[in-house]
Write a protein that holds these residues in place. Structure first.
Motif, mmCIF file in Angstrom:
data_model
loop_
_atom_site.group_PDB
_atom_site.id
_atom_site.type_symbol
_atom_site.label_atom_id
_atom_site.label_comp_id
_atom_site.label_asym_id
_atom_site.label_seq_id
_atom_site.Cartn_x
_atom_site.Cartn_y
_atom_site.Cartn_z
ATOM 1 N N ASP A 193 0.846 -1.189 0.000
ATOM 2 C CA ASP A 193 0.000 0.000 0.000
ATOM 3 C C ASP A 193 0.886 1.246 0.000
ATOM 4 O O ASP A 193 2.081 1.186 0.289
ATOM 5 N N ARG A 194 0.282 2.377 -0.303
ATOM 6 C CA ARG A 194 1.003 3.656 -0.361
ATOM 7 C C ARG A 194 0.915 4.355 0.993
ATOM 8 O O ARG A 194 -0.165 4.484 1.566
ATOM 9 N N PHE A 195 2.097 4.822 1.477
ATOM 10 C CA PHE A 195 2.162 5.517 2.755
ATOM 11 C C PHE A 195 2.897 6.839 2.557
ATOM 12 O O PHE A 195 3.757 6.969 1.681
ATOM 13 N N LEU A 196 2.603 7.806 3.424
ATOM 14 C CA LEU A 196 3.167 9.146 3.327
ATOM 15 C C LEU A 196 4.125 9.364 4.496
ATOM 16 O O LEU A 196 3.768 9.135 5.656
ATOM 17 N N THR A 197 5.370 9.801 4.201
ATOM 18 C CA THR A 197 6.373 10.048 5.233
ATOM 19 C C THR A 197 6.215 11.453 5.805
ATOM 20 O O THR A 197 5.365 12.239 5.377
ATOM 21 N N SER A 198 7.072 11.771 6.792
ATOM 22 C CA SER A 198 7.044 13.110 7.386
ATOM 23 C C SER A 198 7.466 14.176 6.390
ATOM 24 O O SER A 198 7.188 15.362 6.597
ATOM 25 N N GLU A 199 8.138 13.771 5.307
ATOM 26 C CA GLU A 199 8.563 14.716 4.270
ATOM 27 C C GLU A 199 7.520 14.857 3.165
ATOM 28 O O GLU A 199 7.799 15.460 2.136
ATOM 29 N N ASN A 200 6.357 14.274 3.390
ATOM 30 C CA ASN A 200 5.289 14.269 2.385
ATOM 31 C C ASN A 200 5.726 13.562 1.101
ATOM 32 O O ASN A 200 5.374 13.988 -0.012
ATOM 33 N N LYS A 201 6.487 12.490 1.278
ATOM 34 C CA LYS A 201 6.900 11.667 0.144
ATOM 35 C C LYS A 201 6.194 10.318 0.214
ATOM 36 O O LYS A 201 6.068 9.735 1.297
ATOM 37 N N ASP A 202 5.747 9.845 -0.922
ATOM 38 C CA ASP A 202 5.019 8.575 -0.982
ATOM 39 C C ASP A 202 5.984 7.400 -1.036
ATOM 40 O O ASP A 202 7.007 7.446 -1.725
ATOM 41 N N LEU A 203 5.627 6.338 -0.310
ATOM 42 C CA LEU A 203 6.363 5.078 -0.348
ATOM 43 C C LEU A 203 5.369 3.935 -0.519
ATOM 44 O O LEU A 203 4.269 3.964 0.033
ATOM 45 N N ILE A 204 5.784 2.929 -1.288
ATOM 46 C CA ILE A 204 4.998 1.707 -1.424
ATOM 47 C C ILE A 204 5.612 0.665 -0.493
ATOM 48 O O ILE A 204 6.748 0.220 -0.701
ATOM 49 N N VAL A 205 4.877 0.288 0.550
ATOM 50 C CA VAL A 205 5.399 -0.605 1.591
ATOM 51 C C VAL A 205 4.686 -1.947 1.497
ATOM 52 O O VAL A 205 3.450 -2.004 1.524
ATOM 53 N N ASP A 206 5.479 -3.017 1.401
ATOM 54 C CA ASP A 206 4.963 -4.388 1.364
ATOM 55 C C ASP A 206 5.376 -5.061 2.678
ATOM 56 O O ASP A 206 6.570 -5.088 3.013
ATOM 57 N N SER A 207 4.427 -5.601 3.419
ATOM 58 C CA SER A 207 4.725 -6.096 4.762
ATOM 59 C C SER A 207 3.898 -7.339 5.079
ATOM 60 O O SER A 207 3.029 -7.744 4.307
ATOM 61 N N TYR A 208 4.190 -7.932 6.227
ATOM 62 C CA TYR A 208 3.405 -9.053 6.737
ATOM 63 C C TYR A 208 3.539 -9.082 8.255
ATOM 64 O O TYR A 208 4.449 -8.440 8.837
ATOM 65 N N LEU A 209 2.663 -9.804 8.912
ATOM 66 C CA LEU A 209 2.748 -9.954 10.366
ATOM 67 C C LEU A 209 2.366 -11.374 10.757
ATOM 68 O O LEU A 209 1.688 -12.086 10.007
ATOM 69 N N LYS A 210 2.801 -11.775 11.949
ATOM 70 C CA LYS A 210 2.491 -13.086 12.509
ATOM 71 C C LYS A 210 1.729 -12.877 13.818
ATOM 72 O O LYS A 210 2.111 -12.033 14.640
ATOM 73 N N TRP A 211 0.666 -13.662 13.990
ATOM 74 C CA TRP A 211 -0.160 -13.519 15.175
ATOM 75 C C TRP A 211 -0.673 -14.879 15.626
ATOM 76 O O TRP A 211 -0.623 -15.860 14.881
ATOM 77 N N PRO A 229 6.907 5.087 -5.622
ATOM 78 C CA PRO A 229 5.913 4.997 -6.704
ATOM 79 C C PRO A 229 6.582 5.124 -8.065
ATOM 80 O O PRO A 229 7.667 5.710 -8.197
ATOM 81 N N ASP A 230 5.948 4.576 -9.081
ATOM 82 C CA ASP A 230 6.548 4.551 -10.411
ATOM 83 C C ASP A 230 6.872 5.954 -10.911
ATOM 84 O O ASP A 230 7.937 6.182 -11.501
ATOM 85 N N GLU A 231 5.964 6.908 -10.678
ATOM 86 C CA GLU A 231 6.215 8.253 -11.195
ATOM 87 C C GLU A 231 7.387 8.913 -10.481
ATOM 88 O O GLU A 231 8.104 9.728 -11.067
ATOM 89 N N VAL A 232 7.606 8.538 -9.209
ATOM 90 C CA VAL A 232 8.724 9.132 -8.456
ATOM 91 C C VAL A 232 10.024 8.415 -8.779
ATOM 92 O O VAL A 232 11.067 9.036 -8.992
ATOM 93 N N SER A 233 9.974 7.079 -8.817
ATOM 94 C CA SER A 233 11.194 6.322 -9.088
ATOM 95 C C SER A 233 11.734 6.619 -10.480
ATOM 96 O O SER A 233 12.960 6.670 -10.681
ATOM 97 N N GLY A 234 10.849 6.852 -11.469
ATOM 98 C CA GLY A 234 11.325 7.186 -12.812
ATOM 99 C C GLY A 234 12.127 8.475 -12.817
ATOM 100 O O GLY A 234 13.204 8.556 -13.424
ATOM 101 N N ALA A 235 11.625 9.502 -12.119
ATOM 102 C CA ALA A 235 12.354 10.774 -12.056
ATOM 103 C C ALA A 235 13.671 10.616 -11.307
ATOM 104 O O ALA A 235 14.702 11.190 -11.697
#
Length: 333
Positions: free
Chosen positions: A77-95, A211-217
């Motif tokens: 999913d897409r998350f926003l950092t404190s710098e207002n930059k988007d990151l795509i984070v892939d994660s998992y958890l165990k419960w 994100p693709d648009e950011v990584s391309g630049a």
């Protein structure tokens, strides 16, 4: 009589078979009587540990719950950092289920889909909140371990924040548990996963992408920077090559000049030695020396094709080409 006895034995065996149930390792059992949960003196559901147990056939049934550690993969999913930059984070958890009676009541008869739905929503909210407090450098470097630990602790213990729909649903499930057990449950944070009887064992981030648009630049900028560095290295290499080539040419010129100088000296010394030898030979036998010089003159003169030389036969140039007897006769005359 015999048929009645066999029928009785069969009926006893069926009743006995229906009275025994086994809870296997990695499971826990919840007893239901006429569809209602059997409870203890504190109104908590009875939980059966692994092993053989007895029940009243056709009246009581058993609901088994998985006690093993479960792995839930979270969609990137897409998350926003404190710098207002988007990151795509892939994660998992165990419960895993920690309080089986609470889990059974909070999730609606132990439905794992309901538990994972609430857990996924809560996890997404907490991860989004934690990432929003960090910059990109902190997320992808040493702070990642602290980030996942903070998310896990927030899921297990809860927070003072209660502003998401997931927190509200968890609090509602926790209130239902308190109501059904008449409040005879330990005080827990109503927006924690412990309120659902769940313990989050581990949280991990598999991959962080732009994100693709950011990584391309970014890739274009990186490529431009690398090309600038390459051009600088090439220009420096050409400059060094010119210096090496100039030094080599200078060295070659000096070596050639020195060789030519030595050659001229040797050539002069050779000419001097040859002249000395000719002079010594002339002093020893002037006639022989004159003979040799005339032969060399003949050789050079006759090799010139197309040149005409008109001389008198009596010219002194041809004196060695005459008959020796005539040379002696001419001398006598």
């Amino acid at each position: 009589m015999r048929k009645s006895f066999v029928f009785a034995i069969a009926a006893v065996l069926v009743v006995l078979y229906s009275s025994i149930f086994i809870v296997y390792e990695g499971q826990r059992g919840i007893m239901l009587r006429f569809g209602k949960v059997m409870r203890d003196s504190e109104n908590k559901p009875l939980v059966y540990q692994p092993g053989p147990h007895f029940k009243i056939p056709f009246i009581e049934t058993v609901k088994t719950l998985d006690a093993r550690i479960q792995t839930m993969d979270i969609k990137a999913d897409r998350f926003l950092t404190s710098e207002n930059k988007d990151l795509i984070v892939d994660s998992y958890l165990k419960w895993r289920i920690k309080d089986f009676s609470r889990y059974y009541l909070a999730t609606g008869n132990g439905e794992i889909a309901q538990a994972e739905l609430l857990l996924k929503r809560k996890f997404s909210d907490r991860l989004r909140s934690e990432i929003g407090r960090l910059d990109v450098r902190g997320i992808v470097t040493d702070s990642r371990g602290r980030l996942t630990t903070d998310v896990r602790n927030a899921l297990n213990l809860g927070t003072n924040e209660d502003d998401s729909s997931a927190d509200s649903d968890i609090a509602s499930a926790a209130a239902r548990v308190e109501k059904e057990t008449k409040g005879k449950q330990p005080a827990l944070n109503p927006n924690s996963m412990a309120a659902l009887g769940i313990e989050v064992v581990d949280v991990r981030i598999k991959q962080i992408n732009l994100p693709d648009e950011v990584s391309g630049a970014i890739y274009q900028r990186m490529r431009a920077e690398r090309e600038a560095v390459a051009r600088r290295h090439r220009s420096q290499g050409l400059e060094e090559a010119e210096k090496v080539r100039a030094a080599a040419d200078k060295t070659a010129t000096e070596i050639k000049a020195e060789a030519n100088s030595k050659a001229l000296v040797l050539h002069g010394e050779g000419d001097a030695e040859a002249t000395k030898l000719f002079a010594d030979a002339f002093n020893k036998d002037p006639e022989f020396y004159a003979f040799i010089r005339s032969l060399r003159a003949y050789e050079k003169s006759f090799q010139n094709d197309g040149n005409i030389m008109v001389l008198s036969p009596n010219n002194d140039f041809f004196r060695y080409m005459k008959d020796p007897s005539k040379q002696r006769h001419d001398k006598n005359d």
